[in-house]
Design an enzyme around this catalytic site. Sequence first.
Site, PDB file in Angstrom:
ATOM      1  N   ARG A 191      54.357  37.474  47.065  1.00 27.75           N
ATOM      2  CA  ARG A 191      54.004  36.862  46.482  1.00 27.75           C
ATOM      3  C   ARG A 191      53.930  36.767  45.412  1.00 27.75           C
ATOM      4  O   ARG A 191      54.751  35.511  44.037  1.00 27.75           O
ATOM      5  CB  ARG A 191      52.117  36.726  46.108  1.00 27.75           C
ATOM      6  CG  ARG A 191      51.478  35.676  45.451  1.00 27.75           C
ATOM      7  CD  ARG A 191      49.960  36.110  45.636  1.00 27.75           C
ATOM      8  NE  ARG A 191      49.636  35.930  46.209  1.00 27.75           N
ATOM      9  CZ  ARG A 191      48.229  36.223  46.770  1.00 27.75           C
ATOM     10  NH1 ARG A 191      47.249  37.133  46.338  1.00 27.75           N
ATOM     11  NH2 ARG A 191      47.696  35.832  48.336  1.00 27.75           N
ATOM     12  N   TYR A 192      54.376  37.929  44.419  1.00 26.64           N
ATOM     13  CA  TYR A 192      54.963  37.929  42.999  1.00 26.64           C
ATOM     14  C   TYR A 192      56.111  38.585  43.516  1.00 26.64           C
ATOM     15  O   TYR A 192      56.349  39.390  44.248  1.00 26.64           O
ATOM     16  CB  TYR A 192      53.885  39.282  42.353  1.00 26.64           C
ATOM     17  CG  TYR A 192      52.745  38.742  42.756  1.00 26.64           C
ATOM     18  CD1 TYR A 192      52.615  37.577  40.606  1.00 26.64           C
ATOM     19  CD2 TYR A 192      51.653  39.352  42.945  1.00 26.64           C
ATOM     20  CE1 TYR A 192      51.197  38.028  40.702  1.00 26.64           C
ATOM     21  CE2 TYR A 192      50.389  39.596  42.804  1.00 26.64           C
ATOM     22  CZ  TYR A 192      50.034  38.477  41.828  1.00 26.64           C
ATOM     23  OH  TYR A 192      48.871  37.918  41.321  1.00 26.64           O
ATOM     24  N   ARG A 251      57.084  42.328  43.469  1.00 27.14           N
ATOM     25  CA  ARG A 251      55.896  43.233  43.995  1.00 27.14           C
ATOM     26  C   ARG A 251      55.760  42.681  45.387  1.00 27.14           C
ATOM     27  O   ARG A 251      55.932  41.800  46.362  1.00 27.14           O
ATOM     28  CB  ARG A 251      54.784  44.131  43.810  1.00 27.14           C
ATOM     29  CG  ARG A 251      54.301  43.121  42.870  1.00 27.14           C
ATOM     30  CD  ARG A 251      53.231  43.852  41.558  1.00 27.14           C
ATOM     31  NE  ARG A 251      52.353  43.113  41.191  1.00 27.14           N
ATOM     32  CZ  ARG A 251      53.173  41.864  40.143  1.00 27.14           C
ATOM     33  NH1 ARG A 251      54.255  41.439  39.880  1.00 27.14           N
ATOM     34  NH2 ARG A 251      51.943  41.325  39.143  1.00 27.14           N
ATOM     35  N   CYS A 303      39.444  50.225  59.480  1.00 27.39           N
ATOM     36  CA  CYS A 303      38.458  50.243  58.376  1.00 27.39           C
ATOM     37  C   CYS A 303      37.416  51.781  58.996  1.00 27.39           C
ATOM     38  O   CYS A 303      36.771  50.951  59.946  1.00 27.39           O
ATOM     39  CB  CYS A 303      38.043  49.555  57.240  1.00 27.39           C
ATOM     40  SG  CYS A 303      38.833  48.617  57.023  1.00 27.39           S
ATOM     41  N   CYS A 315      33.489  46.265  55.745  1.00 24.78           N
ATOM     42  CA  CYS A 315      32.420  45.540  54.403  1.00 24.78           C
ATOM     43  C   CYS A 315      32.171  44.359  54.735  1.00 24.78           C
ATOM     44  O   CYS A 315      32.931  43.637  55.332  1.00 24.78           O
ATOM     45  CB  CYS A 315      33.489  45.783  53.096  1.00 24.78           C
ATOM     46  SG  CYS A 315      34.162  47.159  53.137  1.00 24.78           S
ATOM     47  N   CYS A 370      34.653  41.400  52.859  1.00 24.60           N
ATOM     48  CA  CYS A 370      36.407  41.693  53.206  1.00 24.60           C
ATOM     49  C   CYS A 370      36.712  40.445  52.914  1.00 24.60           C
ATOM     50  O   CYS A 370      36.626  39.114  53.635  1.00 24.60           O
ATOM     51  CB  CYS A 370      35.769  42.244  54.907  1.00 24.60           C
ATOM     52  SG  CYS A 370      38.529  42.500  54.217  1.00 24.60           S
ATOM     53  N   ARG A 376      39.632  39.889  53.775  1.00 27.87           N
ATOM     54  CA  ARG A 376      40.624  40.322  55.192  1.00 27.87           C
ATOM     55  C   ARG A 376      39.369  40.497  56.712  1.00 27.87           C
ATOM     56  O   ARG A 376      40.107  40.594  57.325  1.00 27.87           O
ATOM     57  CB  ARG A 376      41.539  41.170  55.027  1.00 27.87           C
ATOM     58  CG  ARG A 376      43.170  40.812  54.566  1.00 27.87           C
ATOM     59  CD  ARG A 376      44.363  41.495  54.727  1.00 27.87           C
ATOM     60  NE  ARG A 376      45.241  41.106  52.953  1.00 27.87           N
ATOM     61  CZ  ARG A 376      44.836  42.757  51.995  1.00 27.87           C
ATOM     62  NH1 ARG A 376      44.479  43.662  52.194  1.00 27.87           N
ATOM     63  NH2 ARG A 376      45.187  41.811  51.293  1.00 27.87           N
ATOM     64  N   ASP A 396      36.414  36.494  46.727  1.00 26.05           N
ATOM     65  CA  ASP A 396      36.994  35.283  46.506  1.00 26.05           C
ATOM     66  C   ASP A 396      36.576  34.519  47.798  1.00 26.05           C
ATOM     67  O   ASP A 396      35.041  34.963  48.499  1.00 26.05           O
ATOM     68  CB  ASP A 396      38.184  36.221  47.311  1.00 26.05           C
ATOM     69  CG  ASP A 396      39.538  36.674  46.910  1.00 26.05           C
ATOM     70  OD1 ASP A 396      39.561  36.217  45.933  1.00 26.05           O
ATOM     71  OD2 ASP A 396      39.803  38.189  47.579  1.00 26.05           O
ATOM     72  N   ASP A 438      41.443  35.663  42.120  1.00 26.06           N
ATOM     73  CA  ASP A 438      42.412  36.353  42.949  1.00 26.06           C
ATOM     74  C   ASP A 438      42.823  34.305  43.158  1.00 26.06           C
ATOM     75  O   ASP A 438      41.599  34.382  44.304  1.00 26.06           O
ATOM     76  CB  ASP A 438      42.175  36.777  44.491  1.00 26.06           C
ATOM     77  CG  ASP A 438      44.215  37.027  44.803  1.00 26.06           C
ATOM     78  OD1 ASP A 438      44.547  36.174  44.112  1.00 26.06           O
ATOM     79  OD2 ASP A 438      44.063  38.045  44.619  1.00 26.06           O
ATOM     80  N   LYS A 451      46.346  36.950  40.871  1.00 30.24           N
ATOM     81  CA  LYS A 451      45.599  36.774  39.942  1.00 30.24           C
ATOM     82  C   LYS A 451      45.003  36.456  38.526  1.00 30.24           C
ATOM     83  O   LYS A 451      46.397  36.528  38.063  1.00 30.24           O
ATOM     84  CB  LYS A 451      45.143  38.839  40.123  1.00 30.24           C
ATOM     85  CG  LYS A 451      45.201  38.788  41.122  1.00 30.24           C
ATOM     86  CD  LYS A 451      45.466  41.044  41.359  1.00 30.24           C
ATOM     87  CE  LYS A 451      45.038  41.211  42.434  1.00 30.24           C
ATOM     88  NZ  LYS A 451      46.674  40.926  43.555  1.00 30.24           N
TER      89      LYS A 451
END
Length: 362
Positions: A90-91, A94, A103, A107, A110, A112, A271, A308, A315
């Site tokens: 995206r950037y 990085r 995981c 969570c 989450c 994702r 999000d 985000d 962000k």
Amino acid sequence: MEIWQKILQASLTRPADLVRRFGVDSRPLEEVAERYPMRVNPYYLGLIREVNDPIWRQAVPSVEELQDSVCPADPLEEENQSPIPNLVHRYPDRVLFLVCSECAMYCRFCTRKRKVGGEQMTITRQSIEAGLDYIRRHPQIRDVILSGGDPLLLADEKLDWILRELRAIPTVEIIRIGSRIPVVLPQRITPALVKVLRRYHPLYINTHFNHPDEITETSARACGRLVDAGIPLGNQTVLLRGVNDDPQVMKRLMQKLLAIRVRPYYIYQADMVQGTDHFRTSVEEGVEILRALRGHTSGMAVPAYVIDAPGGGGKIPLLPDYLQSLGTEVVLKNYLGDTYTYLNPERRQEDEERRRAANGHR
Ligand SMILES: *Cc1c(COP(=O)(O)O)cnc(C)c1O
Ligand code: SF4
């Protein structure tokens, strides 16, 4: 088998497993767990004090997950910004590199949620090699963030291989790992794992504590081991309704993080992820939390509060209105709400010219 593997293996994965322990009616939750996987390992389960407390809400499925009619599955458009599967670029300098689909706990909030722990995220040796190859072919990438799922759930040897391959790429300056393991399964931070990690400096880890009750002797010890190995630890918290949407809880969390040598990095506005609408707070509440931190406690305890941006904009930081006006006089408001004025020097002609000339040489 190692202790952490035994703990993981003893995870509750079906809502019915909750009945005996908490006496809740689990039937309505079966459908939720079909759609979004459940995994609550005994360590994290042990942090729950009562039904629906901040720990419970993060770990146990809720019927509200299926009632969300507002949020899209992939609001950050990660799939659109993936030149190859499992890598988000995206950037400019990085990338986010997804190297594990599992995981130590799923969570409920989450980002994702659409893919972790399911078939929608297939990570293979080939997909990882393709990611490494992409990074090799794009020398502008100087920062690689390993994520998932949770990269620290990989076997030591697998992680060692990925880190070694990344370190061999001369254009990669720093490596970061995003992991919730220090919070949800701190027993995984074994001396053997730390021995692997410390070979690949400069290596940073950003972990994910959301509530002061998650800071236990065990999680503090895990963080201490990582920091002792020279790995700077940061923390990314998600602002969550019914978990940490309270300035006093958030302040305590940030202070306790510093006490275990973890530096608060971000507080994320939740999000807009399908199945998580019930966790979202208003942005005003986030700004108020930030206002309650700055000046009122150590500056090191104040992370950046970011949204985000939906659509993949990245962000974007949000600040209370400290800057009242900008001009010859800069009018500022401090943490107590008092007004102060700073006299702006005039922008000098020669500075402007120097700047313009410097830009011209680029
Ligand atoms: C968050 C994120 C990063 C890292 O952002 P920083 O502000 O540098 O921590 C990089 N890529 C993607 C896709 C991200 O979501
Ligand atoms: S550990 Fe991270 S990736 Fe895994 S379910 Fe929790 S928030 Fe999602």
